[in-house]
Scaffold this motif. Sequence first.
Motif, PDB file in Angstrom:
ATOM      1  N   LEU A  28       2.269   7.725   9.659  1.00 30.55           N
ATOM      2  CA  LEU A  28       2.086   6.701  10.623  1.00 30.55           C
ATOM      3  C   LEU A  28       1.872   5.332   9.927  1.00 30.55           C
ATOM      4  O   LEU A  28       1.526   5.273   8.748  1.00 30.55           O
ATOM      5  CB  LEU A  28       0.660   7.173  10.901  1.00 30.55           C
ATOM      6  N   GLY A  29       2.248   4.313  10.630  1.00 31.46           N
ATOM      7  CA  GLY A  29       2.323   2.987  10.087  1.00 31.46           C
ATOM      8  C   GLY A  29       1.741   1.965  11.054  1.00 31.46           C
ATOM      9  O   GLY A  29       1.672   2.398  12.085  1.00 31.46           O
ATOM     10  N   PHE A  30       1.038   1.130  10.499  1.00 29.51           N
ATOM     11  CA  PHE A  30       0.501   0.056  11.649  1.00 29.51           C
ATOM     12  C   PHE A  30       0.455  -1.225  10.834  1.00 29.51           C
ATOM     13  O   PHE A  30       0.505  -1.596   9.759  1.00 29.51           O
ATOM     14  CB  PHE A  30      -1.131   0.607  11.974  1.00 29.51           C
ATOM     15  N   HIS A  31       0.234  -2.320  11.898  1.00 27.01           N
ATOM     16  CA  HIS A  31       0.432  -3.643  11.507  1.00 27.01           C
ATOM     17  C   HIS A  31      -0.524  -4.516  12.239  1.00 27.01           C
ATOM     18  O   HIS A  31      -0.379  -4.428  13.683  1.00 27.01           O
ATOM     19  CB  HIS A  31       1.932  -4.130  11.882  1.00 27.01           C
ATOM     20  N   HIS A  89      -0.487   2.393   5.994  1.00 27.78           N
ATOM     21  CA  HIS A  89       0.449   3.649   6.258  1.00 27.78           C
ATOM     22  C   HIS A  89      -0.592   4.910   5.927  1.00 27.78           C
ATOM     23  O   HIS A  89      -1.382   4.813   5.180  1.00 27.78           O
ATOM     24  CB  HIS A  89       1.562   3.767   5.263  1.00 27.78           C
ATOM     25  N   LEU A  90      -0.258   5.958   6.634  1.00 20.81           N
ATOM     26  CA  LEU A  90      -1.045   7.287   6.482  1.00 20.81           C
ATOM     27  C   LEU A  90      -0.027   8.223   6.542  1.00 20.81           C
ATOM     28  O   LEU A  90       0.839   8.229   7.606  1.00 20.81           O
ATOM     29  CB  LEU A  90      -1.901   7.110   7.728  1.00 20.81           C
ATOM     30  N   GLY A 189       3.135   2.735  14.735  1.00 24.23           N
ATOM     31  CA  GLY A 189       4.224   3.623  14.704  1.00 24.23           C
ATOM     32  C   GLY A 189       3.970   4.888  14.149  1.00 24.23           C
ATOM     33  O   GLY A 189       3.381   5.075  13.240  1.00 24.23           O
ATOM     34  N   VAL A 190       4.471   5.976  14.794  1.00 23.55           N
ATOM     35  CA  VAL A 190       4.137   7.324  14.489  1.00 23.55           C
ATOM     36  C   VAL A 190       5.286   8.186  14.615  1.00 23.55           C
ATOM     37  O   VAL A 190       6.063   8.071  15.724  1.00 23.55           O
ATOM     38  CB  VAL A 190       2.882   7.912  15.162  1.00 23.55           C
ATOM     39  N   ALA A 358       8.804   5.616  11.176  1.00 23.06           N
ATOM     40  CA  ALA A 358       7.407   5.006  11.656  1.00 23.06           C
ATOM     41  C   ALA A 358       7.450   3.473  11.382  1.00 23.06           C
ATOM     42  O   ALA A 358       7.173   2.904  11.859  1.00 23.06           O
ATOM     43  CB  ALA A 358       6.059   5.789  10.813  1.00 23.06           C
ATOM     44  N   GLY A 359       7.911   3.246   9.961  1.00 25.79           N
ATOM     45  CA  GLY A 359       8.017   1.744   9.768  1.00 25.79           C
ATOM     46  C   GLY A 359       8.976   1.186  10.676  1.00 25.79           C
ATOM     47  O   GLY A 359       8.604  -0.126  10.998  1.00 25.79           O
ATOM     48  N   MET A 360      10.106   1.713  11.330  1.00 31.32           N
ATOM     49  CA  MET A 360      10.970   1.117  11.983  1.00 31.32           C
ATOM     50  C   MET A 360      10.250   0.867  13.485  1.00 31.32           C
ATOM     51  O   MET A 360      10.338  -0.426  13.963  1.00 31.32           O
ATOM     52  CB  MET A 360      12.142   2.022  12.098  1.00 31.32           C
TER      53      MET A 360
END
Length: 417
Positions: A28-31, A89-90, A189-190, A358-360
């Motif tokens: 998982l990424g988040f922003h 990120h997780l 994003g996951v 996830a980053g994308m």
Amino acid sequence: MVPVQEVKTPGGIRAYLVTERTVPFLSLGFHFRGGAKLDPFGKDGLASFTAGVIDEGAGPYDTQAFRRELEDNVIRLGFDADRDGFSGHLKTLSATRDHAFELLRLALHEPRLDAEPVERVRAQVQADLSRRAKDPNAQARRHFYHGMFGTHAYGRPIRGTLETVTLFSAGDVRTYVSEALRKDDLVVGVCGDIDAATLAPLLDHAFGTLPAGSAWTVETAVPMAGPGLEIVEIDNPQTVAMFGHGGIERHDPGYQAAFVANHILAGGGFSSRLMEEVREKRGLAYGVGASLVELQGAPLWIGHVATSNDRVAQSLEIIASEASKLANGMLDSPELEDARTYITGSFPLRLTSNDQVAGMLVGMLTLDLGQDYLDRRNQLIEALTLEEVQAAARRLFHPDAMRVVAVGKPQGLKAAA
């Protein structure tokens, strides 16, 4: 390409999801929009400092206990901040994902900020800033952004200064978290072993009680400085130079063509014109390159070169000359086809892991590229004509407008008085 699902939770969280069942884990990424741009004036580096301390213990877990929970359950959690965003990120196994999302929730909502870890992180940041003060690359970046943007948030150092870092308190961090990390500024994003129905309540658990609204002020045109040369003298046998000027905004119709034009000039590794002319033919530098940089209201084209003090002037002359050639339409179909083949062929290699996907997905949401971007991206590149890339090069490259920062003892360069 892989199918992308949009997930909108009852709590108001928006995410893109790619379900991948091959291995039982997820990334998982988040922003959050904001980041260092929301640092209070005089407290430069607070967002970056916050990213360093909020996972140093949270809720019932002190620093050591929090670290044990992560390590014992094979969970990876981290935070970062840049000029435009606060991110994290997780990564977790499917078997421990509920606990992983709980630890993420605790870090965002209940950071302990005990005295010992706060002072330890402060000392680490100060040591890093002292090291960067002697690093020509770090100095070039700092002076370039400050010269380009002045006192605007984009011109201030992301990690702060030795002076500002001494000012940060646990209260400052709590204020930043409560005021800057807003639900309306968040995208997620996951990718991995999870479906939308299972993901939605986990997202609401971790993020759903964040404050509503936005801390972000939209700027459509951030003032930028014009051309110039700044020399930062340090005792070093090599000079590091950063150069650049305004770029092309991500949603501009000519952006993809500009991306290809930059790839041909400076972004294609050993196949770029600058690598060919500066390194291969003349041996002036080991590496040289440039890229399009996304800042909200201030898109940039930024490049770099590092070479001996007596060769930096020649290197910069060649860079300007090659940019002029492209700006003047000196581009043929075979060169464009080579660039197109590389760009489209290498794109799938950026999506070979759950972390990368996830980053994308986070980037797609942050830049509002659309749910189908993974399918459309190569089609956009393939559809470009030679005339479109030539036109984008004329818009993008302006050697006479370049701002240059040279760190070292460059010979043959003279800054304006």
